[in-house]
Design a protein around this motif. Sequence first.
Motif, PDB file in Angstrom:
ATOM      1  N   GLN A   1       0.842  -1.185   0.000  1.00 55.13           N
ATOM      2  CA  GLN A   1       0.000   0.000   0.000  1.00 55.13           C
ATOM      3  C   GLN A   1       0.889   1.251   0.000  1.00 55.13           C
ATOM      4  N   LEU A   2       0.526   2.185  -0.866  1.00 50.55           N
ATOM      5  CA  LEU A   2       1.273   3.424  -1.032  1.00 50.55           C
ATOM      6  C   LEU A   2       0.466   4.546  -0.390  1.00 50.55           C
ATOM      7  N   VAL A   3       1.078   5.273   0.538  1.00 51.91           N
ATOM      8  CA  VAL A   3       0.374   6.291   1.314  1.00 51.91           C
ATOM      9  C   VAL A   3       1.026   7.653   1.098  1.00 51.91           C
ATOM     10  N   ASP A   4       0.214   8.615   0.710  1.00 52.50           N
ATOM     11  CA  ASP A   4       0.652   9.991   0.491  1.00 52.50           C
ATOM     12  C   ASP A   4       0.230  10.823   1.698  1.00 52.50           C
ATOM     13  N   VAL A   5       1.218  11.389   2.428  1.00 52.35           N
ATOM     14  CA  VAL A   5       0.882  12.134   3.650  1.00 52.35           C
ATOM     15  C   VAL A   5       1.009  13.649   3.454  1.00 52.35           C
ATOM     16  N   ARG A   6       0.966  14.097   2.206  1.00 52.49           N
ATOM     17  CA  ARG A   6       1.010  15.531   1.928  1.00 52.49           C
ATOM     18  C   ARG A   6      -0.389  16.160   2.079  1.00 52.49           C
TER      19      ARG A   6
ATOM     20  N   TRP B   1      -5.634   6.192  10.593  1.00 54.84           N
ATOM     21  CA  TRP B   1      -4.756   5.069  10.265  1.00 54.84           C
ATOM     22  C   TRP B   1      -5.527   3.764  10.080  1.00 54.84           C
ATOM     23  N   GLN B   2      -6.742   3.690  10.634  1.00 50.69           N
ATOM     24  CA  GLN B   2      -7.543   2.472  10.491  1.00 50.69           C
ATOM     25  C   GLN B   2      -7.940   2.210   9.044  1.00 50.69           C
ATOM     26  N   GLU B   3      -7.808   3.224   8.179  1.00 56.15           N
ATOM     27  CA  GLU B   3      -8.115   3.024   6.766  1.00 56.15           C
ATOM     28  C   GLU B   3      -7.046   2.188   6.062  1.00 56.15           C
ATOM     29  N   LEU B   4      -5.951   1.919   6.748  1.00 51.20           N
ATOM     30  CA  LEU B   4      -4.838   1.159   6.186  1.00 51.20           C
ATOM     31  C   LEU B   4      -4.768  -0.221   6.815  1.00 51.20           C
ATOM     32  N   ASP B   5      -4.068  -1.130   6.140  1.00 49.47           N
ATOM     33  CA  ASP B   5      -3.900  -2.503   6.620  1.00 49.47           C
ATOM     34  C   ASP B   5      -2.562  -2.620   7.336  1.00 49.47           C
ATOM     35  N   PRO B   6      -2.550  -2.816   8.661  1.00 50.42           N
ATOM     36  CA  PRO B   6      -1.294  -2.888   9.397  1.00 50.42           C
ATOM     37  C   PRO B   6      -0.391  -4.039   8.946  1.00 50.42           C
ATOM     38  N   ALA B   7      -0.967  -5.083   8.385  1.00 57.80           N
ATOM     39  CA  ALA B   7      -0.173  -6.244   7.997  1.00 57.80           C
ATOM     40  C   ALA B   7       0.463  -6.105   6.620  1.00 57.80           C
ATOM     41  N   ALA B   8       0.008  -5.138   5.838  1.00 60.81           N
ATOM     42  CA  ALA B   8       0.504  -5.007   4.468  1.00 60.81           C
ATOM     43  C   ALA B   8       1.800  -4.204   4.419  1.00 60.81           C
ATOM     44  N   PRO B   9       2.718  -4.565   3.515  1.00 65.83           N
ATOM     45  CA  PRO B   9       3.886  -3.710   3.289  1.00 65.83           C
ATOM     46  C   PRO B   9       3.413  -2.310   2.913  1.00 65.83           C
ATOM     47  N   THR B  10       4.006  -1.291   3.539  1.00 58.11           N
ATOM     48  CA  THR B  10       3.524   0.085   3.383  1.00 58.11           C
ATOM     49  C   THR B  10       4.675   1.014   3.019  1.00 58.11           C
ATOM     50  N   VAL B  11       4.491   1.752   1.940  1.00 64.45           N
ATOM     51  CA  VAL B  11       5.462   2.774   1.535  1.00 64.45           C
ATOM     52  C   VAL B  11       4.769   4.125   1.658  1.00 64.45           C
ATOM     53  N   ILE B  12       5.410   5.037   2.376  1.00 62.69           N
ATOM     54  CA  ILE B  12       4.834   6.350   2.643  1.00 62.69           C
ATOM     55  C   ILE B  12       5.676   7.399   1.931  1.00 62.69           C
ATOM     56  N   TYR B  13       5.020   8.375   1.328  1.00 70.64           N
ATOM     57  CA  TYR B  13       5.796   9.441   0.698  1.00 70.64           C
ATOM     58  C   TYR B  13       5.185  10.810   0.979  1.00 70.64           C
ATOM     59  N   CYS B  14       6.049  11.843   0.897  1.00 68.03           N
ATOM     60  CA  CYS B  14       5.608  13.230   0.989  1.00 68.03           C
ATOM     61  C   CYS B  14       6.342  13.996  -0.114  1.00 68.03           C
ATOM     62  N   HIS B  15       6.687  15.228   0.128  1.00 62.03           N
ATOM     63  CA  HIS B  15       7.377  15.990  -0.913  1.00 62.03           C
ATOM     64  C   HIS B  15       8.859  15.658  -0.967  1.00 62.03           C
ATOM     65  N   SER B  16       9.533  15.634   0.200  1.00 59.49           N
ATOM     66  CA  SER B  16      10.976  15.407   0.185  1.00 59.49           C
ATOM     67  C   SER B  16      11.454  14.375   1.186  1.00 59.49           C
ATOM     68  N   GLY B  17      10.541  13.773   1.946  1.00 57.40           N
ATOM     69  CA  GLY B  17      10.924  12.691   2.844  1.00 57.40           C
ATOM     70  C   GLY B  17      10.855  13.005   4.323  1.00 57.40           C
ATOM     71  N   VAL B  18      10.596  14.258   4.686  1.00 60.24           N
ATOM     72  CA  VAL B  18      10.557  14.627   6.104  1.00 60.24           C
ATOM     73  C   VAL B  18       9.271  14.151   6.760  1.00 60.24           C
ATOM     74  N   ARG B  19       8.132  14.524   6.181  1.00 67.83           N
ATOM     75  CA  ARG B  19       6.852  14.126   6.778  1.00 67.83           C
ATOM     76  C   ARG B  19       6.622  12.630   6.683  1.00 67.83           C
ATOM     77  N   SER B  20       7.094  12.011   5.616  1.00 70.86           N
ATOM     78  CA  SER B  20       6.895  10.569   5.477  1.00 70.86           C
ATOM     79  C   SER B  20       7.685   9.800   6.534  1.00 70.86           C
ATOM     80  N   ALA B  21       8.854  10.319   6.931  1.00 72.76           N
ATOM     81  CA  ALA B  21       9.615   9.673   8.002  1.00 72.76           C
ATOM     82  C   ALA B  21       8.856   9.761   9.325  1.00 72.76           C
TER      83      ALA B  21
END
Length: 378
Positions: free
Chosen positions: A293-298, A323-343
């Motif tokens: 699952q790919l998550v955009d936190v921007r 966060w309940q909209e996501l699957d805790p068991a699934a591999p998850t990649v999070i992204y933002c604009h430059s990596g600060v918020r996604s971390a």
Amino acid sequence: MADLARYSRQLMLPGFGAGGQAALGSARVLVIGAGGLGSAVLPQLAAMGVGTIGIVDDDVVDTTNLHRQTLYAPYDVGAPKAARAAARLRELNPEVTVRAHLDRLSSANALELFGAYDLVVDGSDNFPTRYLVDDAATLAGIPSVWGAVHQFGGQVGISWDAQGPTYRDLFPVPPEPGTVPSCAEAGVLPSVCAVVGGLLVSEAVKLITGIGSPLLGRVVAYDARGGGFRELSYDRDPERMPVGELIDYERFCGLAPAQEETDSADMASPDDVPDEITPAALAALREGGEAFQLVDVRQPWEAELASIDGAVLIPLRDLPARWQELDPAAPTVIYCHSGVRSAQARDLLRSIDFENATSLAGGIDAWSREVDASIPRY
């Protein structure tokens, strides 16, 4: 006389005269950064007749720079900033000597560079460089005029260990990584760069000519929204350790590359999940048909400008409630604009049992540069 005509309006200033102009003509000033602040500082130094100007910047002009970095035009996009800035200054004033240093400032080259100049103007946009400039100026025995901008405001001060307190006395330790957003994350009003840049030039001129009272032991803060200035005074920190050598400033500021960062596309084992995944590795995951699952936190406005197909948009501030909209068991990649918020989002999700969560290194900006150029950069 051409020189007299060119500089007549500053020559007539009280206390300036021919002596002040001669001091400018003999001065050697090194400017760190040819970005928003550098674009305001450099033309003024050249136009006033500063004899030798050095420009340190290893970046290239990007379209997102043009609204505030007024040294550049659209046809400069992709060109080295230091080289293009140097060319502009030579056009502004052929009498000055301009040196373009296209290498990134580092602990390995700072002292050699600083040794060729009398004064440093620091217009950098990150904490590792600010601490590096401060320490290198201290070891070189020269003053550093520093400035910073953020959204609608900015700060200016002078660091000079031989004459008073330094940047380290004001800020003994850097802020925690991710707590101070960059311009790319938070934005900046272009006119703030102009105001702060003008203040930087004024302080540099005062140090060079001896006119006025430099901001030594004082910081001026500017607030564009309120239209006001305020001043903060500070002294030497009696417990500050003297600077003896240059260090690893990325590590000092907590920004050293994560030990677990990898190009591997294998995210099957939670024990081996890296803190960050590179754009190339994410591309490999997508091409290989791996389930994740790919998550955009921007913010939504950012997603309207540019997004990666298939991402779920949950702004970082909403993540604790959604966060309940996501699957805790699934591999998850999070992204933002430059990596600060996604971390930050990665750490939050891992704290609630998302064991297979990782952050996209460099964010969507790196994805656009390295994988999919059709995605607009902003």
